[in-house]
Design a protein around this motif. Structure first.
Motif, short mmCIF file in Angstrom:
data_model
loop_
_atom_site.label_atom_id
_atom_site.label_comp_id
_atom_site.label_asym_id
_atom_site.label_seq_id
_atom_site.Cartn_x
_atom_site.Cartn_y
_atom_site.Cartn_z
N ASP A 340 0.85 -1.20 -0.07
CA ASP A 340 0.07 0.09 0.13
C ASP A 340 0.79 1.23 0.03
O ASP A 340 0.34 2.29 -0.28
CB ASP A 340 -0.97 -0.05 1.23
N ASP A 341 2.07 0.90 0.17
CA ASP A 341 3.22 2.18 0.28
C ASP A 341 3.21 2.86 -1.06
O ASP A 341 3.18 2.20 -2.16
CB ASP A 341 4.20 2.00 0.80
N ILE A 342 3.37 4.12 -1.31
CA ILE A 342 3.26 4.90 -2.52
C ILE A 342 4.84 4.89 -2.97
O ILE A 342 5.85 4.81 -2.36
CB ILE A 342 2.97 6.29 -2.30
N GLU A 398 -6.57 17.01 6.42
CA GLU A 398 -7.56 17.57 7.69
C GLU A 398 -8.02 16.58 8.64
O GLU A 398 -7.94 16.96 9.93
CB GLU A 398 -8.70 18.39 6.78
N THR A 399 -8.19 15.42 8.46
CA THR A 399 -8.47 14.36 9.22
C THR A 399 -7.29 13.99 10.07
O THR A 399 -7.64 13.84 11.35
CB THR A 399 -8.95 13.05 8.40
N LEU A 400 -6.10 13.99 9.58
CA LEU A 400 -4.92 13.41 10.36
C LEU A 400 -4.53 14.63 10.99
O LEU A 400 -3.37 14.48 11.77
CB LEU A 400 -4.02 12.99 9.31
N ASP A 401 -4.77 15.89 10.84
CA ASP A 401 -4.30 17.02 11.80
C ASP A 401 -4.75 17.03 13.11
O ASP A 401 -5.90 16.76 13.29
CB ASP A 401 -4.96 18.22 11.10
N ASN A 402 -3.65 16.84 14.01
CA ASN A 402 -3.97 16.72 15.23
C ASN A 402 -4.03 18.04 16.34
O ASN A 402 -3.76 18.02 17.55
CB ASN A 402 -3.11 15.75 16.04
N MET A 422 -16.13 4.62 -3.89
CA MET A 422 -14.97 4.89 -4.49
C MET A 422 -14.32 5.85 -3.33
O MET A 422 -12.95 5.82 -3.09
CB MET A 422 -15.02 5.70 -5.76
N ILE A 423 -15.21 6.75 -2.74
CA ILE A 423 -14.78 7.66 -1.69
C ILE A 423 -14.09 6.97 -0.53
O ILE A 423 -13.14 7.16 0.12
CB ILE A 423 -15.59 8.48 -1.27
N VAL A 424 -14.80 5.86 -0.04
CA VAL A 424 -14.27 4.95 0.97
C VAL A 424 -12.93 4.28 0.57
O VAL A 424 -12.10 4.37 1.46
CB VAL A 424 -15.28 4.01 1.15
N SER A 425 -12.79 3.63 -0.46
CA SER A 425 -11.60 3.05 -0.81
C SER A 425 -10.61 4.06 -0.92
O SER A 425 -9.17 3.98 -0.38
CB SER A 425 -11.87 2.38 -2.30
N LEU A 426 -10.59 5.01 -1.65
CA LEU A 426 -9.65 6.10 -1.73
C LEU A 426 -9.39 6.59 -0.37
O LEU A 426 -8.11 7.06 -0.23
CB LEU A 426 -10.15 7.15 -2.69
N LEU A 427 -10.20 7.36 0.38
CA LEU A 427 -9.89 7.80 1.54
C LEU A 427 -9.32 6.93 2.69
O LEU A 427 -8.16 7.36 3.16
CB LEU A 427 -11.22 8.29 2.14
N ILE A 428 -9.59 5.60 2.60
CA ILE A 428 -9.14 4.76 3.65
C ILE A 428 -7.53 4.59 3.24
O ILE A 428 -6.55 4.52 4.02
CB ILE A 428 -9.86 3.48 3.84
N ASP A 429 -7.51 4.31 1.97
CA ASP A 429 -5.98 3.93 1.50
C ASP A 429 -5.03 5.22 1.57
O ASP A 429 -3.97 5.14 2.22
CB ASP A 429 -6.02 3.86 -0.16
N GLN A 430 -5.67 6.64 1.29
CA GLN A 430 -4.87 7.68 1.64
C GLN A 430 -4.32 8.10 2.94
O GLN A 430 -3.44 8.20 3.31
CB GLN A 430 -5.72 8.87 1.14
N ILE A 431 -5.30 7.83 3.96
CA ILE A 431 -5.28 7.85 5.22
C ILE A 431 -4.36 6.83 5.80
O ILE A 431 -3.26 6.94 6.86
CB ILE A 431 -6.58 7.97 6.09
N PHE A 432 -4.57 5.62 5.51
CA PHE A 432 -3.32 4.67 5.87
C PHE A 432 -2.15 4.76 5.58
O PHE A 432 -1.03 4.90 6.12
CB PHE A 432 -3.93 3.20 5.07
N MET A 433 -2.05 5.31 4.25
CA MET A 433 -0.52 5.60 3.68
C MET A 433 0.12 6.82 4.40
O MET A 433 1.32 6.87 4.69
CB MET A 433 -0.90 6.03 2.02
N ARG A 434 -0.78 7.80 4.61
CA ARG A 434 -0.19 9.01 5.52
C ARG A 434 0.25 8.68 6.84
O ARG A 434 1.22 8.92 7.39
CB ARG A 434 -1.25 10.37 5.40
N ARG A 435 -0.68 7.75 7.39
CA ARG A 435 -0.25 7.42 8.90
C ARG A 435 0.76 6.54 8.82
O ARG A 435 1.62 6.43 9.92
CB ARG A 435 -1.54 6.58 9.44
N TYR A 439 3.90 7.96 11.58
CA TYR A 439 3.16 7.30 12.60
C TYR A 439 2.81 8.26 13.90
O TYR A 439 3.71 8.85 14.38
CB TYR A 439 3.74 6.09 12.97
N SER A 440 1.40 8.02 14.15
CA SER A 440 1.13 8.82 15.27
C SER A 440 -0.12 8.21 15.96
O SER A 440 -0.78 7.41 15.19
CB SER A 440 0.81 10.33 15.06
#
Length: 577
Positions: A340-342, A398-402, A422-435, A439-440
């Protein structure tokens, strides 16, 4: 603390019932304990009550849960249609007059909950297990206080009243979210109302929590309207944004589902929607038509393999594609990367090395290996596309902004199911990749999927994006916990869901499920008696049974409760506006 109330019964017999499993591939057995209690019209026995019976080991009691009960009279046991009517009528008349005699009793059916209670020197200890009870032994009934101390967390959040016990149901929302939540009930049972209430309580009790709701029914913006206004939040739509607050109020009141209990407060709801516009909380989401917007290592591996398997690629070039696969595997192992990494410039050195070896082998300049490597390098080195659109990437950031002032509640509305998947798949993948990249443990993120059968169906298809959304949600529930990413799914049909997803959920909220398969699946998943799950058919709106593997509750014992009404709090807020 008093453990038991005065009412006592006796264990008469134990029966074992066996039936096929829900999928028909095996069988499952349930023990039913039959108990006799003295007949009293005001007896404390009721469904969900906890009992204790002495076992063959001293000072150890088997814990049981009442699943059903009914009054019986000795004179009625063998009364059937073969007895003349006049005699039947006379017998029934005498029975009616003698219910309080010693010839009547309350026949109670209970099932073991999988716990042993050990009492030593006034110390009480509960452990998992089963020890055979002694037939004929006294059955003791738990007091409400003992029930509460056994099952609930003292510092838990109250979400309703336990039926037949008149005590608050206190659960640990933090633990429930950590191990994922499922809400399962038929249409009209109050799924959305309970889900909205759980979100409301979670936002109140967990300061570092952020919630993303994918709303295909256009109802959560109303159910959580006060939270949208009070918290820093986002109401995200696929439609063009209105030009002013008046248009915003009119459009939003027209496009959203208004619960019947709030029908007299439509004007207040419209004004609250206007407030959202003036607070600049509305966003239009841009979703790229091509769907995938970045190259992952998993996708790169697939492309290299396709070149190896392509019959039109020269045989002399295929060893270099295989060499590229080996080098990619080595890089991923060294950098501890997943599929899943870019893909980024870390791979440039590998590409250059394989390219040089191919040139040393005197391959032609127009060989597929050179074109392939050049295309990958061009993709990696291209300048990132900058856009002012609020897209999936902006939503993920914006979701990952703490930071304390960042948004905590996101409601993404999409009546079109293909777009929502499509939104669900792209959003989960994007947040996984950034987290994974940064890591936090904060913020904790909860994804809420209503109508989950649309996102994680048993049978998936590529053309409607259900294959991508199901894979993304399965990844979220399988691996999200270690990245502080969690899920709450809500649906009316378990039969249509990806079974791999169901296995990851530790807390189930269950109400009326008319289809036997769904009820049987719940019983098998938690080892709950069929008779207890069948009781859900009698539930009124807002009544639920919660079962949890040591997440929401201290012990995984089914509890029947009446949930608090989310609309009550919203109604009070609207009246004050």
């Amino acid at each position: 603390m008093s453990l038991f109330i005065d009412t006592e019964g006796r264990l008469r017999e134990i029966k074992v019932f066996t039936r096929p499993t829900a999928d028909g591939r095996g069988s499952v057995s349930f023990r039913t304990f039959i108990i006799e209690f003295p007949f009293k019209r005001n007896i404390e026995i009721d469904t969900g009550k906890l009992l204790a019976v002495e076992t063959i080991k001293e000072n150890k009691y088997l814990v049981l849960e009442v699943v059903d009960y009914l009054p019986l009279h000795y004179a009625m046991i063998n009364l059937d249609g073969t007895i003349p009517k006049e005699l039947r009528d006379e017998i029934m008349r005498r029975v009616e007059e003698s219910w309080n005699s010693n010839e009547s009793w309350i026949e109670t059916y209970a099932s073991p909950v999988g716990y042993i209670m050990e009492i030593n020197d006034k110390n009480i200890k509960f452990t998992k297990g089963y020890i055979p009870p002694l037939l004929g032994s006294k059955i003791k009934l738990f007091t409400p206080k003992a029930y509460e101390n056994f099952i609930f967390y003292e510092d838990g959040e109250s979400i309703g009243k336990v039926v037949n016990e008149n005590i608050d149901l206190k659960i640990s929302l933090r633990k429930a979210i950590k191990y994922h939540i499922g809400v399962f009930a038929y249409t009209g049972s109050g799924k959305s109302n309970l889900t909205a209430f759980l979100v409301r309580k979670a936002l109140e009790s967990i300061p570092e929590l952020k919630v993303i709701i994918i709303d295909v029914s256009m109802e959560y913006a109303v159910l959580l309207l006060d939270q949208l206004v009070k918290l820093n939040s986002r109401l995200i739509t696929m439609d063009r944004l209105p030009n002013n607050e008046i248009d915003a109020g009119r459009r939003l009141i027209r496009t959203h589902v208004i619960p019947e209990e709030l029908s007299e407060l439509k004007e207040e709801i419209r004004k609250a929607f206007e407030t959202l516009y003036t607070q600049n909380k509305l966003r239009k989401l841009y979703v790229p038509p091509q769907g995938i917007t970045y190259l992952t290592y998993g996708y790169l591996i697939e492309m290299v393999r396709s070149q190896v398997e392509d019959k039109y690629v020269a045989t002399a070039q295929k060893p270099f594609f295989l060499m590229l696969l080996q080098q990619i595997d080595k890089l991923m192992r060294e950098k501890k990367m997943t599929k899943d990494d870019i893909v980024d410039d870390n791979i440039n050195e590998i590409l250059t090395e394989v390219e040089l070896k191919a040139r040393e082998a005197n391959l032609r300049e127009n060989s597929a290996i050179f074109s392939f490597i050049s295309a990958i390098k061009s993709y990696i080195n291209q300048e990132p596309v900058t856009s002012e659109e609020y897209d999936i990437e902006a939503l993920a950031i914006e979701t990952l902004d703490n930071s304390p002032e960042s948004a905590r509640l996101f409601i993404v509305e999409s009546p079109n199911m293909d777009d929502a998947r499509m939104i669900v798949s792209l959003l989960i993948d994007q947040i996984f990749m950034r987290r994974k990249r940064s890591y936090s443990s904060s913020p904790i993120i909860l994804f809420v999927l209503d109508e989950a059968q649309e996102f994680i169906p048993f049978d998936t298809k590529q053309k409607d994006n259900s294959e991508a959304s199901s894979a993304a949600v399965e990844k979220l529930l399988r691996h999200g916990r270690k990245y502080y990413l969690h899920g709450l799914i809500s649906t009316q049909r378990l039969a249509y869901l990806n079974t791999n997803v169901l296995q990851q959920i530790h807390t189930y909220f269950v109400s009326t499920l008319p289809r036997p398969y769904d009820r049987q699946l719940i019983a098998e998943t938690f080892g709950v008696s069929d008779s207890l799950v069948e009781k859900t058919l009698e539930f009124d709106v807002g009544q639920w049974m919660i079962v949890s593997f040591k997440a929401a509750l201290k012990e995984d014992i089914p509890v029947i409760f009446k949930a608090e009404n989310n609309i009550n709090e919203l109604k009070e807020w609207l009246k004050k506006k």
